[in-house]
Design a protein around this motif. Sequence first.
Motif, PDB file in Angstrom:
ATOM      1  N   THR A  14     -55.294 -44.126  72.107  1.00 23.31           N
ATOM      2  CA  THR A  14     -56.722 -45.353  72.322  1.00 23.31           C
ATOM      3  C   THR A  14     -57.318 -44.929  70.820  1.00 23.31           C
ATOM      4  N   PRO A  15     -57.927 -45.118  69.955  1.00 20.37           N
ATOM      5  CA  PRO A  15     -57.805 -45.166  68.334  1.00 20.37           C
ATOM      6  C   PRO A  15     -59.634 -45.319  68.803  1.00 20.37           C
ATOM      7  N   TYR A  16     -60.250 -46.033  70.027  1.00 20.91           N
ATOM      8  CA  TYR A  16     -61.490 -46.338  70.285  1.00 20.91           C
ATOM      9  C   TYR A  16     -62.100 -45.436  71.069  1.00 20.91           C
ATOM     10  N   PHE A  19     -64.993 -43.171  69.763  1.00 24.74           N
ATOM     11  CA  PHE A  19     -66.101 -43.777  69.944  1.00 24.74           C
ATOM     12  C   PHE A  19     -67.254 -43.837  70.341  1.00 24.74           C
ATOM     13  N   LEU A  20     -66.365 -44.638  71.716  1.00 22.73           N
ATOM     14  CA  LEU A  20     -66.854 -44.765  72.532  1.00 22.73           C
ATOM     15  C   LEU A  20     -67.032 -43.417  73.561  1.00 22.73           C
ATOM     16  N   HIS A  23     -70.580 -42.845  71.298  1.00 25.03           N
ATOM     17  CA  HIS A  23     -71.584 -43.168  71.910  1.00 25.03           C
ATOM     18  C   HIS A  23     -72.124 -43.405  72.800  1.00 25.03           C
TER      19      HIS A  23
END
Length: 164
Positions: A14-16, A19-20, A23
Amino acid sequence: MIEQGQYKNLFKETPYFAFLLLHTLSRGIEIVYAFYKDVVSSRMNSELEIDEKLSNLKRGNRISLAVHSYLEMALIFGIIYFIQPATSKLSEGGSLLDSILYSFSVMAFNFSFDKSFITLGGVLHVTQVFIGITLVVLSIANYLGMKDTMSEFEKSDWRNGKYI
């Protein structure tokens, strides 16, 4: 179950996710720092009276912010657990609702930490419990006992319709 050396696959699937994750940890640090500073910081006025807060937020506003932050963090951690079930005790293919319910159980002081977590899952679990403790114990308990009075400056703003 994911082994310790397979973290690269966590981020490739999962490429995001990275980031998640960043964050969420950043937001958690921000919330803990802000609520800690709000609870322990007071200032002294010219008459040497203590207990004036540094903002115009009243008790109800502060409790509302704590509850909304609590819900926000539980939902964000639930999304993380849904995207990567290996970071929690959830089975692969579970629903988003299962992940959110698991997240709320962790936020509600579920100290069911055991050795079956991968390292990242353990860090997430402990971080989430710490944020929950900060919001509930430190913030809400303090806000319930706080006086809810207005200074003359705040009363003037209230009369002029400039107060939220």
